[in-house]
Design a protein around this motif. Sequence first.
Motif, PDB file in Angstrom:
ATOM      1  N   SER A 114       0.800  -1.223   0.000  1.00  0.00           N
ATOM      2  CA  SER A 114       0.000   0.000   0.000  1.00  0.00           C
ATOM      3  C   SER A 114       0.836   1.278   0.000  1.00  0.00           C
ATOM      4  CB  SER A 114      -0.978  -0.008   1.179  1.00  0.00           C
ATOM      5  OG  SER A 114      -0.353  -0.467   2.358  1.00  0.00           O
ATOM      6  N   SER A 115       2.109   1.207   0.343  1.00  0.00           N
ATOM      7  CA  SER A 115       2.977   2.378   0.284  1.00  0.00           C
ATOM      8  C   SER A 115       4.343   1.965  -0.258  1.00  0.00           C
ATOM      9  CB  SER A 115       3.135   3.006   1.673  1.00  0.00           C
ATOM     10  OG  SER A 115       1.883   3.501   2.117  1.00  0.00           O
ATOM     11  N   ILE A 116       5.076   2.927  -0.756  1.00  0.00           N
ATOM     12  CA  ILE A 116       6.374   2.612  -1.356  1.00  0.00           C
ATOM     13  C   ILE A 116       7.436   2.439  -0.275  1.00  0.00           C
ATOM     14  CG2 ILE A 116       8.104   3.379  -3.047  1.00  0.00           C
ATOM     15  CD1 ILE A 116       5.188   2.753  -4.075  1.00  0.00           C
ATOM     16  N   CYS A 117       7.391   3.286   0.751  1.00  0.00           N
ATOM     17  CA  CYS A 117       8.389   3.231   1.821  1.00  0.00           C
ATOM     18  C   CYS A 117       7.699   3.089   3.173  1.00  0.00           C
ATOM     19  CB  CYS A 117       9.227   4.511   1.848  1.00  0.00           C
ATOM     20  SG  CYS A 117      10.249   4.732   0.393  1.00  0.00           S
ATOM     21  N   TYR A 118       8.437   2.516   4.101  1.00  0.00           N
ATOM     22  CA  TYR A 118       7.907   2.350   5.448  1.00  0.00           C
ATOM     23  C   TYR A 118       8.978   2.774   6.442  1.00  0.00           C
ATOM     24  CZ  TYR A 118       4.369  -0.476   3.041  1.00  0.00           C
ATOM     25  OH  TYR A 118       3.377  -0.910   2.195  1.00  0.00           O
ATOM     26  N   GLY A 119       8.804   3.936   7.051  1.00  0.00           N
ATOM     27  CA  GLY A 119       9.710   4.368   8.099  1.00  0.00           C
ATOM     28  C   GLY A 119       9.308   3.735   9.421  1.00  0.00           C
ATOM     29  N   ALA A 120      10.118   3.943  10.427  1.00  0.00           N
ATOM     30  CA  ALA A 120       9.784   3.417  11.749  1.00  0.00           C
ATOM     31  C   ALA A 120       9.980   4.525  12.777  1.00  0.00           C
ATOM     32  CB  ALA A 120      10.663   2.225  12.083  1.00  0.00           C
ATOM     33  N   VAL A 121       9.093   4.548  13.756  1.00  0.00           N
ATOM     34  CA  VAL A 121       9.117   5.572  14.791  1.00  0.00           C
ATOM     35  C   VAL A 121       8.932   4.902  16.148  1.00  0.00           C
ATOM     36  CG1 VAL A 121       8.071   7.730  15.616  1.00  0.00           C
ATOM     37  CG2 VAL A 121       7.972   7.173  13.186  1.00  0.00           C
ATOM     38  N   ALA A 122       9.747   5.290  17.117  1.00  0.00           N
ATOM     39  CA  ALA A 122       9.598   4.776  18.475  1.00  0.00           C
ATOM     40  C   ALA A 122       9.490   5.949  19.443  1.00  0.00           C
ATOM     41  CB  ALA A 122      10.792   3.892  18.840  1.00  0.00           C
ATOM     42  N   ASP A 123       8.451   5.926  20.271  1.00  0.00           N
ATOM     43  CA  ASP A 123       8.171   7.035  21.190  1.00  0.00           C
ATOM     44  C   ASP A 123       8.116   6.533  22.629  1.00  0.00           C
ATOM     45  OD1 ASP A 123       7.782   8.505  18.901  1.00  0.00           O
ATOM     46  OD2 ASP A 123       5.748   9.146  19.379  1.00  0.00           O
ATOM     47  N   LEU A 124       8.493   7.399  23.533  1.00  0.00           N
ATOM     48  CA  LEU A 124       8.407   7.084  24.958  1.00  0.00           C
ATOM     49  C   LEU A 124       8.056   8.371  25.690  1.00  0.00           C
ATOM     50  CD1 LEU A 124       8.985   4.861  27.138  1.00  0.00           C
ATOM     51  CD2 LEU A 124      11.349   5.635  27.128  1.00  0.00           C
ATOM     52  N   CYS A 125       7.144   8.274  26.660  1.00  0.00           N
ATOM     53  CA  CYS A 125       6.803   9.493  27.398  1.00  0.00           C
ATOM     54  C   CYS A 125       6.445   9.189  28.842  1.00  0.00           C
ATOM     55  CB  CYS A 125       5.671  10.258  26.713  1.00  0.00           C
ATOM     56  SG  CYS A 125       4.087   9.422  26.706  1.00  0.00           S
ATOM     57  N   LEU A 126       6.513  10.220  29.649  1.00  0.00           N
ATOM     58  CA  LEU A 126       6.135  10.145  31.060  1.00  0.00           C
ATOM     59  C   LEU A 126       4.959  11.092  31.267  1.00  0.00           C
ATOM     60  CD1 LEU A 126       6.757   9.446  34.125  1.00  0.00           C
ATOM     61  CD2 LEU A 126       8.222  11.474  34.121  1.00  0.00           C
ATOM     62  N   VAL A 127       3.853  10.566  31.808  1.00  0.00           N
ATOM     63  CA  VAL A 127       2.726  11.455  32.133  1.00  0.00           C
ATOM     64  C   VAL A 127       2.564  11.529  33.642  1.00  0.00           C
ATOM     65  CG1 VAL A 127       1.488  10.948  29.986  1.00  0.00           C
ATOM     66  CG2 VAL A 127       0.884   9.718  32.078  1.00  0.00           C
ATOM     67  N   ALA A 139      -0.582  15.872  32.441  1.00  0.00           N
ATOM     68  CA  ALA A 139       0.554  16.633  31.917  1.00  0.00           C
ATOM     69  C   ALA A 139       1.609  15.649  31.420  1.00  0.00           C
ATOM     70  CB  ALA A 139       1.127  17.533  33.003  1.00  0.00           C
ATOM     71  N   ILE A 140       2.184  15.950  30.252  1.00  0.00           N
ATOM     72  CA  ILE A 140       3.266  15.115  29.723  1.00  0.00           C
ATOM     73  C   ILE A 140       4.572  15.732  30.212  1.00  0.00           C
ATOM     74  CG2 ILE A 140       4.360  14.221  27.638  1.00  0.00           C
ATOM     75  CD1 ILE A 140       1.614  14.584  26.243  1.00  0.00           C
ATOM     76  N   ARG A 141       5.322  14.979  31.017  1.00  0.00           N
ATOM     77  CA  ARG A 141       6.518  15.537  31.642  1.00  0.00           C
ATOM     78  C   ARG A 141       7.756  15.403  30.762  1.00  0.00           C
ATOM     79  NH1 ARG A 141       4.340  19.038  34.561  1.00  0.00           N
ATOM     80  NH2 ARG A 141       3.044  18.252  36.260  1.00  0.00           N
ATOM     81  N   GLY A 142       7.740  14.491  29.835  1.00  0.00           N
ATOM     82  CA  GLY A 142       8.896  14.344  28.955  1.00  0.00           C
ATOM     83  C   GLY A 142       8.512  13.454  27.787  1.00  0.00           C
ATOM     84  N   TYR A 143       9.051  13.756  26.619  1.00  0.00           N
ATOM     85  CA  TYR A 143       8.676  12.979  25.431  1.00  0.00           C
ATOM     86  C   TYR A 143       9.929  12.764  24.576  1.00  0.00           C
ATOM     87  CZ  TYR A 143       5.280  11.068  22.157  1.00  0.00           C
ATOM     88  OH  TYR A 143       4.540  10.213  21.384  1.00  0.00           O
ATOM     89  N   GLU A 177       8.107  19.433  26.035  1.00  0.00           N
ATOM     90  CA  GLU A 177       9.419  19.469  25.406  1.00  0.00           C
ATOM     91  C   GLU A 177       9.667  18.091  24.801  1.00  0.00           C
ATOM     92  OE1 GLU A 177      14.084  20.479  26.382  1.00  0.00           O
ATOM     93  OE2 GLU A 177      12.603  20.639  27.984  1.00  0.00           O
ATOM     94  N   VAL A 178      10.129  18.069  23.567  1.00  0.00           N
ATOM     95  CA  VAL A 178      10.289  16.799  22.865  1.00  0.00           C
ATOM     96  C   VAL A 178      11.753  16.615  22.468  1.00  0.00           C
ATOM     97  CG1 VAL A 178       9.578  15.431  20.867  1.00  0.00           C
ATOM     98  CG2 VAL A 178       7.930  16.957  21.963  1.00  0.00           C
TER      99      VAL A 178
END
Lengths: 153, 787
Positions: B631-644, B654-658, B719-720
């Motif tokens: 369905s798409s030509i490219c596939y990137g990857a993303v990894a996220d982590l946060c503290l609420v 409130a998100i304390r860090g991302y 802040e990210v």
Amino acid sequence: MRSITLRVNGRPVTAEVEPRMTLADFIRERAMLTGTHLGCEHGVCGACTVLLDGASVRSCLLFAVQADGREVTTVEGLARDGELHPLQRAFHVHHGLQCGFCTPGFLMALAELWPSRGLVGREEIEEVVSGQLCRCTGYAGILAAAYDAFGVA
Amino acid sequence: MRYVGRPVPRLEDARLLRGRGRFVADLAPVANVHHVAFVRSPHAHAEIRSIDASAALASEGVLAVVGPEDGRRWLRPFSVGVDGAEPYWPMAIGRARYVGEPVAVVVARDRYLAEDAAERVRVEYEPLPVQMEVEGAPVVTSRSFRFGDPEGAFARAAHRVGATFRFPRYSSTPIECYAVLADWSHAEEEVTVWSNFHGPFVMQPLIAACLGLPENRVRLICPPDIGGSFGIKSGVYAYIPLVALASRLAGVPVRWTADRWEDLVASQAGTDRVTRAEVAVDAEGRMTALRLEITDDVGAHLRPPEPATLYRCFGNLTGAYRIRDLAVEARAVLTNRPPTGLNRGFGGQQLYFTLERLVDMVARRLGLDAAEVRRRNLVPPAEMPYRTPLGGVYDPGDYPALLDELLARADYPGLVAERDRLRAQGRLAGVGMAMVIDPSGTNLGYIELARTPEERSRGLGKSGCTESATLTMDPLGNVRLRIATAPEGQGHETVAAQIVADELGVPISSVRVDAGVDTAAQAWNVSSGSYSSRFAPITSSAVIRACAALKARLRAIASGILEASPDDLELVDGSVRVRGTDRALPIRRVAGLAHWDPGALPAGVEPLLHVTASFSSHLARSPGQDDTVDSSICYGAVADLCLVDIDPETYEVAIRGYWTVHDSGRILNPLLADGQVMGALAHGVGGALYEELVFDRAGTPLATSFADYLCPTAREIPEVHIHHRHGETPFVPSGARGIGEGNSMSAPAAVANAIADALSERGVEITELPVHGSKIWKWLQETATAR
């Protein structure tokens, strides 16, 4: 219809207007300055912010007749002799704009604070920035630009 | 390489910072422009008994009122991508099906007078019962898919983990609203339209068909500046025939500039979705099979490109994980809400909210760490390029290394310790993560999955991701590039100029880029436009191809004077040079020769310094008989982590860090890339915590202004910390994957997982968004009562 005269960016603009014409529409359609943008027309987003006698106002919430005889500064009035205002330069350097539609409002809201530079800190700047909506930048570039321009660490 | 990969500040800024942008409302391309105002249905479902426009027509400055009878006479319904669906007219004809649906169009001298007159159009409605619940709503499209042996895998599973997830309806509310200016020429039987439409240009033929015009008589012009979209403005196409018809019947050019009420109730929103999901897990925590029962609420009409939300992420439905057995039910239902469509992330935020919440539920069930469960399930680098069971082909990436980098950058153990410290202080704190596969460069063929293989075999195949670029060199060697992307703030002019400057070996100051679109004056095709993060992989590759074509021509032209084979010539530092020598001609000399003295060129050499080239990946093919599709030509990857951190009294979140780490291939401009990441993340945070288009039971929209539709301000965005893993994808010439949507998909899931972690000891599970204080309070009350 009423004949009114506003000084817009230092130049007198005289026009016959209906009392219900907003200041924003006067700026765009009579002064022919289209840098002032309309994003919500109910005073929340702040895209239409201009200075009226040096104080920031939502030009969508004022009637043009209320500004009769007064001094209006729009984003077109920020740069002097072709030189960008320090706020404009900082927005450029810090990628403080993407689509640029809300940008004139942010610039004018911060321009109100400009004469107080040296006296204001991050808190005052954040207060002003949080009064405007931007959907592109996530605000990081805008805040970085504002802190830099105001010389706030 | 001198420009690509560097944080070049934007060329677009010069005009935008001075208030000299050219947005649709700023354009005055023709004289005597009048304004339209819409009469819209106040009922979510009603029969239109009669319309009396006489008072409106007698109002000051009014030229015409276009009503349903005019629509029926002069327009045709839009074709819909599913066999047997109700025809979709761009206005209410006979019946109104959502609050805000256009019923009539008033044309007057200015906007004030048009709005005055619109209030004087008397419409008699007979209200009908409304359908607002997704459950029990009429199904407009439904398909079943099965890959591998899901039944066997579920039978063998050590654990089965499942839940029903509800993803909300929200928009990205670009600050500039919809705008259309139409000029109908009776003499030429043609209409010229200026609009902040940005593609996909597959809508151009739909507009023409609706107007009953050949496609070459609908000229669409998208100005150089569009005030944000995030997919939302793709839906403006449905208004273009109405404004064009108003111009036709009033006999003057007419303009429509929507206001925020119109934007929130009658433009376009992301699709709300209910997903019943279950995953089969073995004793070690490996996910073996997935069952998804997806129901999309597309609103009152199946407006093209819907039901695309169901299928845009089809190839990457298993996310970053090695899940081989799947059963998928994909259906869309009709309710009395406005139509849905593209919204940044498009199908991804709905998918990953479900998938990533499930992974965390698996971790909790098995008593494993959330990162460890992910590590055990990630597609290993040794299997790259990896073909998913659904046909997606992931271009090479190291997902375990991406996860490790995220955990290291964020100091995961330190973050968990910080959470525990907050908890010890009586706060409700939680840590959450998400890993998503971010598809970019859509293969339009995926939309065909809405049809069965048998239905598909009766028509032409559909596929494609073509994009084109045109380069023109003037006699002094300066170049002008034209692309058909109609950007809305992404900075395409800057990045395209960086690429051209590098490829041709010229300074960026000698490159001008036009990215606005004029369908009468440039190369374009149905895939053109800005959507599905296609600039970096697709358009950039077309620009590289155009540069190669121009370089070949310049080498051929210079070969005579330099007395060398074109193959031995190279373009460096503004010159055409014989490789390995100091024999060179400045490019302006070569260009001057072609323009002024073509008689001096070697025989058979084409003198025109104007080339168009295109790029389309061979990976974009129509779906197979087995219902697989890349369905798409490219596939990137993303990894996220946060503290609420949730206030124990007000339950304010409130998100304390991302932290976010991307594998987006080659980064063309790091300044702009991080800007895209921040913007996408802000949309994800908005969807997770604040934004929702709420309706009452009668179908009346309750979020109709920015006072009750809450967009995050600078105070709400954390802040990210942004990091990139560098590398190039071998799948496209630019080496770059998209980057502007990943965090719109990942952030709702990461924030939801963090809140779920924070509330886990209170017996609350997160299965819906947005999560805000009043909901948390309600859930805690319920669990307290239940105990």
